[in-house]
Design a protein around this motif. Structure first.
Motif, PDB file in Angstrom:
ATOM      1  N   ARG B 229       0.855  -1.184   0.000  1.00 54.72           N
ATOM      2  CA  ARG B 229       0.000   0.000   0.000  1.00 54.72           C
ATOM      3  C   ARG B 229       0.889   1.233   0.000  1.00 54.72           C
ATOM      4  NH1 ARG B 229      -3.683   1.058   5.049  1.00 54.72           N
ATOM      5  NH2 ARG B 229      -5.003  -0.676   4.448  1.00 54.72           N
ATOM      6  N   SER B 230       0.556   2.221  -0.775  1.00 51.78           N
ATOM      7  CA  SER B 230       1.404   3.416  -0.819  1.00 51.78           C
ATOM      8  C   SER B 230       1.106   4.302   0.380  1.00 51.78           C
ATOM      9  CB  SER B 230       1.130   4.189  -2.105  1.00 51.78           C
ATOM     10  OG  SER B 230      -0.080   4.887  -1.980  1.00 51.78           O
ATOM     11  N   ALA B 231       2.044   5.213   0.639  1.00 49.78           N
ATOM     12  CA  ALA B 231       1.875   6.139   1.762  1.00 49.78           C
ATOM     13  C   ALA B 231       0.602   6.954   1.566  1.00 49.78           C
ATOM     14  CB  ALA B 231       3.083   7.056   1.859  1.00 49.78           C
ATOM     15  N   VAL B 232       0.316   7.295   0.305  1.00 49.96           N
ATOM     16  CA  VAL B 232      -0.879   8.100   0.017  1.00 49.96           C
ATOM     17  C   VAL B 232      -2.134   7.383   0.512  1.00 49.96           C
ATOM     18  CG1 VAL B 232      -2.283   9.017  -1.842  1.00 49.96           C
ATOM     19  CG2 VAL B 232       0.187   9.257  -1.923  1.00 49.96           C
ATOM     20  N   ASP B 233      -2.208   6.103   0.201  1.00 46.99           N
ATOM     21  CA  ASP B 233      -3.386   5.339   0.625  1.00 46.99           C
ATOM     22  C   ASP B 233      -3.460   5.218   2.136  1.00 46.99           C
ATOM     23  OD1 ASP B 233      -3.996   5.058  -1.972  1.00 46.99           O
ATOM     24  OD2 ASP B 233      -3.196   3.027  -2.175  1.00 46.99           O
ATOM     25  N   SER B 234      -2.307   4.974   2.757  1.00 46.66           N
ATOM     26  CA  SER B 234      -2.295   4.851   4.217  1.00 46.66           C
ATOM     27  C   SER B 234      -2.823   6.129   4.862  1.00 46.66           C
ATOM     28  CB  SER B 234      -0.877   4.606   4.734  1.00 46.66           C
ATOM     29  OG  SER B 234      -0.363   3.433   4.205  1.00 46.66           O
ATOM     30  N   VAL B 235      -2.298   7.263   4.411  1.00 47.20           N
ATOM     31  CA  VAL B 235      -2.709   8.537   4.985  1.00 47.20           C
ATOM     32  C   VAL B 235      -4.209   8.729   4.788  1.00 47.20           C
ATOM     33  CG1 VAL B 235      -2.504  11.027   4.731  1.00 47.20           C
ATOM     34  CG2 VAL B 235      -0.469   9.613   4.721  1.00 47.20           C
ATOM     35  N   GLU B 236      -4.632   8.468   3.572  1.00 50.99           N
ATOM     36  CA  GLU B 236      -6.047   8.610   3.240  1.00 50.99           C
ATOM     37  C   GLU B 236      -6.912   7.843   4.230  1.00 50.99           C
ATOM     38  OE1 GLU B 236      -6.663  10.394   0.509  1.00 50.99           O
ATOM     39  OE2 GLU B 236      -8.825  10.304   0.859  1.00 50.99           O
ATOM     40  N   GLN B 237      -6.561   6.563   4.374  1.00 54.44           N
ATOM     41  CA  GLN B 237      -7.389   5.698   5.200  1.00 54.44           C
ATOM     42  C   GLN B 237      -7.331   6.115   6.665  1.00 54.44           C
ATOM     43  OE1 GLN B 237      -6.273   1.719   5.803  1.00 54.44           O
ATOM     44  NE2 GLN B 237      -8.365   1.195   6.415  1.00 54.44           N
ATOM     45  N   PHE B 238      -6.130   6.433   7.135  1.00 51.40           N
ATOM     46  CA  PHE B 238      -5.970   6.756   8.546  1.00 51.40           C
ATOM     47  C   PHE B 238      -6.794   7.985   8.924  1.00 51.40           C
ATOM     48  CE2 PHE B 238      -3.867   8.653  12.186  1.00 51.40           C
ATOM     49  CZ  PHE B 238      -3.656   7.556  12.985  1.00 51.40           C
ATOM     50  N   PHE B 239      -6.704   9.014   8.107  1.00 54.93           N
ATOM     51  CA  PHE B 239      -7.392  10.239   8.496  1.00 54.93           C
ATOM     52  C   PHE B 239      -8.881  10.169   8.228  1.00 54.93           C
ATOM     53  CE2 PHE B 239      -3.073  11.618   8.670  1.00 54.93           C
ATOM     54  CZ  PHE B 239      -3.094  12.406   9.793  1.00 54.93           C
ATOM     55  N   GLN B 240      -9.271   9.376   7.241  1.00 57.96           N
ATOM     56  CA  GLN B 240     -10.707   9.204   7.055  1.00 57.96           C
ATOM     57  C   GLN B 240     -11.315   8.447   8.225  1.00 57.96           C
ATOM     58  OE1 GLN B 240     -11.713   7.620   3.264  1.00 57.96           O
ATOM     59  NE2 GLN B 240     -12.098   9.694   2.533  1.00 57.96           N
ATOM     60  N   THR B 241     -10.534   7.551   8.829  1.00 59.60           N
ATOM     61  CA  THR B 241     -11.043   6.812   9.978  1.00 59.60           C
ATOM     62  C   THR B 241     -11.052   7.689  11.221  1.00 59.60           C
ATOM     63  OG1 THR B 241      -9.950   4.909   9.027  1.00 59.60           O
ATOM     64  CG2 THR B 241     -10.781   4.666  11.261  1.00 59.60           C
ATOM     65  N   ASN B 242      -9.936   8.384  11.466  1.00 59.54           N
ATOM     66  CA  ASN B 242      -9.778   9.036  12.753  1.00 59.54           C
ATOM     67  C   ASN B 242     -10.210  10.497  12.795  1.00 59.54           C
ATOM     68  OD1 ASN B 242      -8.665   6.789  14.217  1.00 59.54           O
ATOM     69  ND2 ASN B 242      -6.899   6.992  12.866  1.00 59.54           N
ATOM     70  N   HIS B 243     -10.375  11.109  11.645  1.00 58.23           N
ATOM     71  CA  HIS B 243     -10.919  12.470  11.623  1.00 58.23           C
ATOM     72  C   HIS B 243     -12.018  12.525  10.572  1.00 58.23           C
ATOM     73  CE1 HIS B 243      -7.781  14.247  14.203  1.00 58.23           C
ATOM     74  NE2 HIS B 243      -7.035  13.299  13.690  1.00 58.23           N
ATOM     75  N   PRO B 244     -13.036  11.724  10.746  1.00 58.05           N
ATOM     76  CA  PRO B 244     -14.014  11.563   9.659  1.00 58.05           C
ATOM     77  C   PRO B 244     -14.776  12.842   9.328  1.00 58.05           C
ATOM     78  CG  PRO B 244     -14.820  10.544  11.676  1.00 58.05           C
ATOM     79  CD  PRO B 244     -13.408  10.955  11.937  1.00 58.05           C
ATOM     80  N   ASN B 245     -14.986  13.703  10.300  1.00 57.94           N
ATOM     81  CA  ASN B 245     -15.800  14.881  10.029  1.00 57.94           C
ATOM     82  C   ASN B 245     -15.001  16.052   9.501  1.00 57.94           C
ATOM     83  OD1 ASN B 245     -18.081  13.563  11.065  1.00 57.94           O
ATOM     84  ND2 ASN B 245     -17.415  14.077  13.142  1.00 57.94           N
ATOM     85  N   THR B 246     -13.707  16.009   9.694  1.00 58.13           N
ATOM     86  CA  THR B 246     -12.942  17.198   9.340  1.00 58.13           C
ATOM     87  C   THR B 246     -11.929  16.971   8.223  1.00 58.13           C
ATOM     88  OG1 THR B 246     -11.471  16.648  11.170  1.00 58.13           O
ATOM     89  CG2 THR B 246     -13.129  18.328  11.577  1.00 58.13           C
ATOM     90  N   TYR B 247     -11.551  15.727   7.958  1.00 57.00           N
ATOM     91  CA  TYR B 247     -10.522  15.470   6.950  1.00 57.00           C
ATOM     92  C   TYR B 247     -11.003  15.901   5.577  1.00 57.00           C
ATOM     93  CZ  TYR B 247      -7.575  12.915   3.727  1.00 57.00           C
ATOM     94  OH  TYR B 247      -6.748  12.589   2.698  1.00 57.00           O
ATOM     95  N   LEU B 248     -10.122  16.609   4.873  1.00 54.27           N
ATOM     96  CA  LEU B 248     -10.532  17.092   3.560  1.00 54.27           C
ATOM     97  C   LEU B 248      -9.700  16.474   2.450  1.00 54.27           C
ATOM     98  CD1 LEU B 248     -12.440  19.138   2.214  1.00 54.27           C
ATOM     99  CD2 LEU B 248     -10.599  20.789   2.316  1.00 54.27           C
ATOM    100  N   CYS B 249      -8.419  16.711   2.454  1.00 50.63           N
ATOM    101  CA  CYS B 249      -7.596  16.179   1.384  1.00 50.63           C
ATOM    102  C   CYS B 249      -6.142  16.149   1.837  1.00 50.63           C
ATOM    103  CB  CYS B 249      -7.722  17.028   0.125  1.00 50.63           C
ATOM    104  SG  CYS B 249      -7.208  18.732   0.374  1.00 50.63           S
ATOM    105  N   GLN B 250      -5.283  15.609   1.020  1.00 50.07           N
ATOM    106  CA  GLN B 250      -3.872  15.548   1.373  1.00 50.07           C
ATOM    107  C   GLN B 250      -3.029  15.854   0.153  1.00 50.07           C
ATOM    108  OE1 GLN B 250      -1.813  11.923   1.639  1.00 50.07           O
ATOM    109  NE2 GLN B 250      -3.508  10.695   0.892  1.00 50.07           N
ATOM    110  N   GLN B 251      -1.785  16.215   0.431  1.00 53.24           N
ATOM    111  CA  GLN B 251      -0.844  16.359  -0.664  1.00 53.24           C
ATOM    112  C   GLN B 251       0.404  15.551  -0.348  1.00 53.24           C
ATOM    113  OE1 GLN B 251      -1.175  20.574  -0.954  1.00 53.24           O
ATOM    114  NE2 GLN B 251      -1.121  20.445  -3.171  1.00 53.24           N
ATOM    115  N   ALA B 252       0.682  14.607  -1.208  1.00 52.03           N
ATOM    116  CA  ALA B 252       1.859  13.778  -0.984  1.00 52.03           C
ATOM    117  C   ALA B 252       3.112  14.616  -1.224  1.00 52.03           C
ATOM    118  CB  ALA B 252       1.836  12.584  -1.922  1.00 52.03           C
ATOM    119  N   VAL B 253       4.206  14.210  -0.618  1.00 48.25           N
ATOM    120  CA  VAL B 253       5.464  14.909  -0.814  1.00 48.25           C
ATOM    121  C   VAL B 253       6.395  13.985  -1.593  1.00 48.25           C
ATOM    122  CG1 VAL B 253       7.421  15.983   0.322  1.00 48.25           C
ATOM    123  CG2 VAL B 253       5.163  16.181   1.306  1.00 48.25           C
ATOM    124  N   TYR B 254       6.986  14.513  -2.629  1.00 47.22           N
ATOM    125  CA  TYR B 254       7.872  13.717  -3.460  1.00 47.22           C
ATOM    126  C   TYR B 254       9.318  14.056  -3.146  1.00 47.22           C
ATOM    127  CZ  TYR B 254       3.698  12.756  -6.090  1.00 47.22           C
ATOM    128  OH  TYR B 254       2.454  12.340  -6.448  1.00 47.22           O
TER     129      TYR B 254
END
Lengths: 822, 822
Positions: B229-254
Motif C-alpha cells: 500500500r502506498s503512503a498516500v493510501d495509508s494517509v487517506e485511510q488513517f485520516f478518514q477513519t480518525n478524523h471523519p468529520n474534518t478530513y478534507l484532502c492531502q498532498q503527498a510529498v515527493y
C-alpha cells in the motif's frame, strides 16, 4: 566498622523476627474469626460471604483442624497460583504491574548476582594482600570481598616483579569496568523490554475496559468568571460553541468541604449511637447513660441513646441547611467542571488541546476515575496553586536536607564509639560482646526505620496541600518526595554521615569532580550497614506486612463494639491497598543499592535478591487475598519507576568513577565517562518511545473503541449513563445512608450500589441522542423545578432528604425508584 | 589595560567609519540607478515601477538635483513616519516585532542609564582613594567609574575612623545591590508588558489574517510503511477513519531533490544563454563563440548561443525523464504528507493530539507556511533525525568550546605585551603612540568580528543537517546556536581569555561557587574591551548594513550582463531580509552587556543606548524600504528573545554575587541569592502565561474564525483552494517558467503569480462541500487519467510540459486556463 559477626547477629535476629511474623501469620490466618482480616478481597469481590468452615460454635472462631497447622507456609504456592491475567482481572492493572517491579528486580539481579559472585569475589580476594582464601580472615572482614581490597596503584610495589603486579591490578580494574558495562547493558535491556511490555499492557487494559465515565469526561479548571453568569452557564456556552459535535453534558462541582465535615461528624455520632444501642441490646436490663459535659467527664447525666439521637437530629438539621445553602448559593459552584462528551474521541481531543486564547483559562485534562478524585482540592482557587507549589517545594527541600541532622545524631549514637563518648557510664554494658554486636548490627537500621515511619504521612499531606486533584497523582507525587528523601538521607546520608557529615556543607566549596570521589570512597565501607538495613527493612518489614497486625487489632475492636449487622462487619474490614507512596520509593532504594554495590561489594547482592523474592511472594499474597485498590491508574506510575532505575544507574556510574579515580586508576576514567552519556541517551529514547502511552490517549485508539461501541450497543443513552458519574461523593454517600435506613426499616435486602446505578439508568426517550439540547444539563426524572441552576442530581438527593427526614419516610416515593426491579 | 584615550581613538575611528558609511549611503541612495538596491521593497509591493525621476538620459542614472545632496540624513525621519500597524501591513509581523526588540532595549536602558549614571558614578568615584573628581585622573582610567573603585573591606583601614569608613563602604555596596534589585524589577516589568503585548499582537495578527492554507493544514511525518500500500493510501485511510468529520484532502510529498539539482543547473545555463544573447544583441555584428571543453579553456570552438540552446534542450529532456520517474515511482513518495482539513478547528485538533498508539508514528504538527518550508529536509527519514540531532549537538559543543582557542590566540596577539613577545622586531613600530592606541582599541574587536563573520553560515548549515523542515525553525535554531557561541566565546571568552584562558579547564576542578567569583572579578576590567566591541560591531556594523555594499555591487554586475527584460531586472534585485540567525543573538548580546555592566561599570550603558537607537533607525529604514521577508512566522521568535534576556539577568546576578563576594562583602550575598530565585519564578510564570500563544492554536480562536468564514463566504470550495498550496516548489517554479515563456511569445503582460492562484480557483460544483469523497485526493480539472496514484497536481504540470516543450506551444490549451480572466 561492623564485622561479619555483627552481620551474623543481625541476620539471626532479623531472620528470627521474620520467622516469628510468618509463624504468627500462619496461625492467625487459618482462624475463621480472622478471615475478614486476611481475606477481605474475597469478601469484596463476592468470592466469599462467611468463613464457612466448621459446623459448631467454637469452629466459627477457632480453627480446630489440626492438619492445617502443619502446613504453615502453604500460602506461598497458593499466592503463585493465579496467572497475571487473572490478577489484572481480580485486582486491576496497578497491582499486576506493581508485582512486575519485583519480578523485574529478580530478572535484573539474578544474572548480575551470579556473574558478580563468580567473577568479582575471586578477583577482589586475590588482589588483596592475601592471595589464598583463608576462612578466618574473610570471616573477620567483609571488605576483603569488596573492591576496597583491590590495592591502589600508588602503593609502592615491594615485589620484585613490580611491573607485572601493576599490570595485574590494572587488569583487575578493567574487569570491574567491563562488568559495569555488562551490567548497565543488561539492566537497560531488561528495562526496555519491561517498559515495552508494560506500555502494551496498559494500552490493552485501556482498550479492553468496558465503558467507563472517565473515558468520556474531561475536567475543566479555571473557568473564567463572567459577571452576571454562573460557571455552569459559562461552561455550557463555551463547550457548545467550541465542541459542537461532541459536547454532551457537564457536572458542576460544589464546594462541599464544610458539608463533608458535618458528614464526618455525623459518622462519629452514628458510631457512638451504634455502640450504645449494641450495649443496650446485650444488656437490656441497663440503659447506658453518660455525662453531657466535656468528654463525658461531668455535667448532667443523660440516657446515652437518647442523647446521641438528639445530637444526630440536630446535626442533620444543620446538614440540611448547609446543603440547601450549597445548592442555592451560586458562589458554592466552583470554577471547575466535569465536562462529558458523546465519544471518547471528543474527550481525547478536548483533553489534549488548548481551549482558550489565555492559556491560564479553561484548562482541560483527563478526568480521573470518579473514585480517584480528591474532592477537597477541587475547591482550591487555581491561581493559588503556583504559590502552593513553590511553598511545598521549598519545604520539601528543607525536609530533605535538614531532616538529616537528627538522623546523623542518632547514627552517631548508634556508632558505639560515639555512644561511649556521650554516655561514658554505659561503657561496661556496651562492652559486653553480645550487646555490642546487637547494637552495632541492629540500632542504625532501626533508628532510620523509625524516622521513616512517620514520613509518608507527612509527605502525603504535603502533596495534598500542593493541590493535586487525583489520589493517584497525589500518591505518585508523595512517592517522588519520599524517593528524594530516601536518596539524600538514607543513601547519601548514611554514606557520608558516618565518615564526614559536616562535609555536606563543604560540598558547595568542593569541585564538582570531587563530590563523587568523596562519596565513592566511603561506599564500600558502608556495605555492612546497608546489609543490616536490607534485613530489617526488607526482610522483617515485609514479614510484618503480611501479618497485618494493625488491621487485625482494629477489626476485632470494631467487631466487639460497633458491629450490628452483616453490612457493618463489611464496613469494619480494612482491606487496605498497596501503599504506593511508601513502597515504590523503598523498592527503588533496593534497586539503587543493588546497582551501586553490584560492582563494588557484590556480597550485598544476595540480600537484595532474597528481599525481592520474599517481597514478591508476600505482595502477591496480599494483592490476591487482602488489598482492595482504591483507584485504578492503569500503571501510570511506571515511567517514574523506569526513570528512577535509570537514575540509580547514573549514580552508580558516577560513584564508580569517583571510586576508581581515588584508586589512581585515573586512566580508566575516559572509559567510564561514555557510560552515563549512553545511559542518558537510552533514557531519552525510552521516554519518547513509551511515555506518551502513559500521558496521552491516542485518537486512533479512541476512535476504534467508539466505533466498536457504536456497532455493539447503538441504542445506549450515554447521557443518562454519565449523569451521576462525577457527583460529589458526599451527596452519594448521603443517599446511600438514607437508602440503608429505609432498607433496614423495610427489611428489603438490596445492596445500595446496585440501586444507585439503576436510579440513573432509565431516561426519557426525548433526551436521547440529542447532544445539543441543554438548559437541563443533567437529566434526572425526579428533579424539582424550584432550583435556579437546576443542578438536578444534588437536588435529587435533597428531595429524598426532605421527604425522608423531616417527614416520615414515604415508601411510595421509593417504589417509584424501584419499579425497575425484578 | 586600555586607557580612556584608547577608547577615544577607537570611538573616533568608528564614528568616522560610521559617518563614512552613512555619507556613502546618502549619496548612493538618491541616484536613480541604485533605486532598486535601496528601495526594492517598493518594487515588490508594487508601490514603484521605475525610478521615475529626471527626464533626460543622464537623469535616469545620476541624480542631478543638487538640493537633495544637502539633506543626507533625511532618511531617518522618513523611516519613522510609518506607524506600527502600517509596518505590519507592509512587511509582516515578524519585522514589526523585530523592531520592538530595539524599542524594548531603549525602554529598558534609558531609565537604567539615567539612574546608573546619576547614582553609581558618584558613588564609585567617591569611594575610591580619591574623594573628589579630578579630571586628569578620571580621564586616565575608566575603572575609576566602575565598581572596582569601591575598595574591598579587607584592606586594613588606615584612617582614624576605621569603623565609620567601613560602614560607608557597606552602604555603598548596598546601593549597588539595591540598584540591582531596582533594575531587575524594572526589566522584568518591561519584559512582562512586552510579552503580553507581543502575544496579543500575534493573536490579533493570526485572527486578522485572511484564509491561508497553513491554517487548515497539518504536516504528518513518519507515516508507517504498510507493504502493498502506498503512503498516500495509508494517509487517506488513517485520516478518514480518525478524523471523519474534518478530513478534507492531502498532498503527498515527493523526493524531488535530484530534480531540484537539475532545475538549478538549468537556471545556470539560462543565465549563460541570456548573457550571450544580450552580448549578441548589443554587438549584432559578432556572434559570441566559446570553447566546448573544461571552463571554456580548450576544445572545439562553437557558437555560444547555439551551444547553450543545445545544452538546455538536453537538460530539459533529462528533467522530463526525471519527473516522469518521480511521479511514477511509488518509492519517491515520502512518508510525509500535508493533510488538510475542512476547518481550522479540525486542523488545530489534529496538530495538538497524539494520533497513534505508537508515539513515534503519525506525528502531526502545524504545517509551516508553504514558502517557509525547507523541502529538502522532508526527505530525511524520521528515524535518522535523533542521530542527526545527537551529532549536531556534539559538534555545536565542540564548536562553541574549541573555537575559543584561535580567538584567544588572536586576542593575545592583539594584547600588545603578547605581540611584542611573539614578534620582538615589531616593538619600535608598536611603541609609537598612535599605532599603539589604534591596535589596542581596534584590533581585539576586529579579530572577533572576522571570526564571527563566517559563523552564521556554518550554523545554518548545521541546523539544516539537524533536519528542521521550516526555514523559520531553522533560523531560530541557528540563532540559538549562535547565541551560545556568543555567550561562551564573545562574552565569557573575552572576559576570561584576557586574564586566564587556561582556567577554563580548571573550572571543572574549582568549586561551583568559585566560578562566578573568577568571572565576576574580571568583569569590570573588561569594560573597555566591550565598549570597543560595541562601537565596531554595533555602530560601524549597523552603518555598513544600511549601505548594502554587497547587494549594490551584485545588482550592478547582473544589470550589466544578464538583464534583458523588466522582469529580469526584478529578479536581479536582492532585497534580502532581516538576518535572524545573526541579528537576534547579537541583539541579545547587547542586552547581556547592558544588564551585566549596568551595576558594575555604568559608563558602558550610553554606548549600548546609542547602538539601540541607531540600529532601530537603520532597521526601520531597511524594513520599510529594502527587506522582503521570505516567510512569516508571526513573531514565533519572541519566547527566545524573552528567555535570553532573562538568562542575561540571571548571569548578571550571579556575576555580581561573585564580584561582591571577592569584595569581602559576603554578608550581602543572602540578599542577592533571593534575586535569581525570584527571576526564575518570574520566567516560569511568563512561560506558562504567554508561551502557549506561540506554540499552540487555541480551539476557541479556530472555531471563531471558522464560524466567521462560514457566515461570510459559505459557498467557497475549500478543497480547490487548498489543492496546490503545498505543491513542491520545483513543480511550481517550473510551471511559472513555462507560462512566462508562453507569455513572452504571446506578449500578454500578466504577472505569473496571479495566474497561479486563478488556475486553482475554479472548481466544478459537484466537488464542493463534499469532504468525504476521496479516491481523487486532490481535485484538478486537467489531471490525466493514466497515472497510478493520481497525484494530479504534479501531473498537471507534466501535462503542460509535454504539450509545451516537446510539441510546439498550443495556445488553445492555455486559453482554457485564462478563460476566467477579465
Amino acid at each position: 566498622m561492623a564485622t561479619l559477626q555483627d552481620i551474623g547477629v543481625s541476620a539471626f535476629i532479623n531472620i528470627l523476627g521474620a520467622f516469628a511474623f510468618l509463624l504468627a501469620f500462619a496461625l492467625l490466618r487459618i482462624q475463621p474469626i480472622n478471615d475478614r482480616v486476611y481475606f477481605p478481597k474475597w469478601y469484596i469481590s463476592g468470592g466469599r460471604s462467611s468463613p464457612g468452615r466448621g459446623g459448631n460454635f467454637v469452629g466459627k472462631f477457632v480453627n480446630l483442624n489440626v492438619k492445617t497447622y502443619f502446613t504453615f507456609l502453604n500460602w506461598m504456592p497458593q499466592a503463585l497460583k493465579m496467572t497475571e491475567a487473572e490478577i489484572i482481572d481480580h485486582a486491576g492493572l496497578d497491582s499486576a504491574v506493581f508485582l512486575r517491579i519485583y519480578t523485574l528486580g529478580l530478572k535484573i539481579f539474578v544474572p548480575i548476582t551470579i556473574l558478580a559472585l563468580l567473577i568479582l569475589i575471586p578477583v577482589n580476594v586475590s588482589s588483596g594482600t592475601l592471595f589464598f582464601l583463608r576462612k578466618e580472615l574473610v570471616m573477620s572482614d567483609i571488605d576483603k570481598l569488596s573492591i576496597s581490597n583491590v590495592r591502589p596503584q600508588s602503593i609502592r610495589q615491594v615485589y620484585a616483579s613490580a611491573y607485572e603486579e601493576k599490570r595485574k591490578i590494572m587488569i583487575m580494574f578493567f574487569i570491574h569496568i567491563a562488568l559495569e558495562y555488562a551490567f548497565t547493558t543488561w539492566i537497560c535491556f531488561m528495562l526496555y523490554k519491561e517498559y515495552d511490555h508494560v506500555a502494551s499492557m496498559r494500552l490493552r487494559f485501556l482498550a479492553s475496559k468496558r465503558r467507563r465515565a472517565e473515558q468520556f469526561t474531561v475536567v475543566v479548571r479555571n473557568v473564567p468568571h463572567v459577571s452576571g453568569r454562573s460557571a455552569v452557564d459559562s461552561v455550557e456556552q463555551f463547550f457548545q460553541t467550541n465542541h459542537p459535535n461532541t459536547y454532551l453534558c457537564q457536572q458542576a462541582v460544589y464546594n462541599a468541604n464544610t458539608f463533608a465535615k458535618l458528614v464526618r461528624k455525623r459518622d462519629r455520632l452514628q458510631n457512638w449511637l451504634d455502640y450504645n444501642q449494641l450495649k443496650f441490646e446485650r444488656h437490656p436490663d441497663k440503659r447506658p447513660t453518660q455525662n453531657k459535659g466535656f468528654l463525658g467527664l461531668w455535667g448532667e447525666r443523660v440516657d446515652s441513646i437518647e442523647y446521641y439521637r438528639q445530637q444526630m437530629k440536630h446535626l442533620e438539621k444543620n446538614m440540611a441547611l448547609e446543603r440547601q445553602k450549597i445548592l442555592k448559593d451560586s458562589k458554592s459552584i466552583l470554577p471547575v467542571s466535569f465536562v462529558s462528551f458523546n465519544s471518547r474521541w471528543g474527550a481525547a481531543v478536548c483533553a489534549q488541546t488548548q481551549q482558550s486564547k489565555n492559556p491560564t483559562l479553561w484548562l482541560t485534562n483527563w478526568a480521573p476515575e470518579p473514585r480517584d478524585i480528591y474532592w477537597r482540592n477541587l475547591a482550591i482557587p487555581f491561581m493559588s496553586l503556583t504559590v502552593r507549589k513553590l511553598i511545598i517545594s521549598v519545604s520539601v527541600f528543607a525536609l530533605v536536607f535538614f531532616y538529616m541532622i537528627p538522623i546523623a545524631f542518632v547514627q552517631s549514637l548508634a556508632n558505639l564509639e560515639g555512644l561511649e563518648k556521650v554516655a561514658p557510664f554505659l561503657r561496661p554494658v556496651i562492652e559486653l560482646k553480645f550487646i555490642k554486636s546487637f547494637l552495632q548490627g541492629f540500632l542504625p537500621g532501626l533508628a532510620l526505620k523509625i524516622f521513616l515511619y512517620i514520613l509518608p504521612t507527612v509527605l502525603v499531606i504535603m502533596s495534598k496541600i500542593e493541590g493535586f486533584i487525583a489520589h493517584s497523582t497525589l500518591e505518585r507525587r508523595a512517592a517522588a518526595k519520599y524517593y528524594y528523601f530516601m536518596l539524600v538521607n538514607v543513601f547519601l546520608g548514611s554514606i557520608i554521615a558516618g565518615t564526614a557529615f559536616e562535609q555536606l556543607d563543604a560540598f558547595l566549596h568542593q569541585s564538582p569532580t570531587q563530590i563523587p570521589r568523596t562519596i565513592g570512597v566511603s561506599i564500600p565501607m558502608k556495605a555492612t550497614f546497608f546489609i543490616t538495613y536490607i534485613m530489617i527493612d526488607g526482610w522483617a518489614g515485609i514479614a510484618g506486612e503480611i501479618l497485618r497486625l494493625k488491621p487485625l487489632i482494629i477489626f476485632h475492636l470494631k467487631n466487639m463494639f460497633l458491629v450490628k449487622t452483616e453490612r457493618d462487619k463489611e464496613r469494619a474490614m480494612d482491606p487496605g491497598s498497596v501503599d504506593f507512596p511508601e513502597t515504590l520509593p523503598s523498592l527503588q532504594l533496593y534497586f539503587l543499592l543493588g546497582i551501586v554495590y553490584a560492582v563494588v561489594t557484590p556480597i550485598l547482592l544476595p540480600f537484595v535478591l532474597v528481599f525481592f523474592a520474599f517481597a514478591y511472594l508476600v505482595y502477591r499474597h496480599q494483592i490476591v487475598n487482602v488489598y482492595n485498590q482504591k483507584y485504578e491508574s492503569a500503571a501510570a506510575f511506571w515511567p517514574h519507576v523506569h526513570s528512577r532505575i535509570i537514575a540509580s544507574l547514573l549514580i552508580s556510574q558516577l560513584l564508580l568513577l569517583g571510586l576508581l579515580s581515588t584508586k589512581k586508576a585515573a586512566n580508566s576514567t575516559p572509559l567510564l565517562v561514555i557510560l552515563p552519556i549512553l545511559t542518558l541517551y537510552f533514557h531519552k529514547y525510552c521516554k519518547s518511545r513509551f511515555e506518551p502511552a502513559f500521558r496521552k490517549y491516542p485518537l486512533e485508539e479512541a476512535m476504534a473503541k467508539d466505533l466498536n461501541d457504536r456497532t455493539t450497543e447503538s441504542d445506549l443513552n450515554l447521557k443518562a449513563y454519565l449523569a451521576d458519574a462525577y457527583l460529589h461523593p458526599i451527596f452519594r454517600s448521603f443517599e446511600e445512608e438514607e437508602l440503608v435506613e429505609v432498607k433496614v426499616e423495610k427489611n428489603k435486602p438490596q445492596p445500595a450500589s446496585d440501586r444507585t446505578s439503576e436510579l440513573s439508568s432509565p431516561s426519557p426517550p426525548h433526551q436521547a441522542n440529542h447532544p445539543s439540547s441543554p438548559p437541563h444539563y443533567v437529566y434526572h426524572p425526579s428533579s424539582p423545578p424550584q432550583h435556579v441552576y437546576n443542578p438536578s442530581s444534588p437536588s435529587h438527593y435533597a428531595y429524598h432528604y426532605e421527604n425522608d427526614i423531616y417527614h416520615p419516610p414515604s415508601p411510595p416515593h421509593y417504589a417509584y425508584h424501584y419499579e425497575n426491579e425484578p
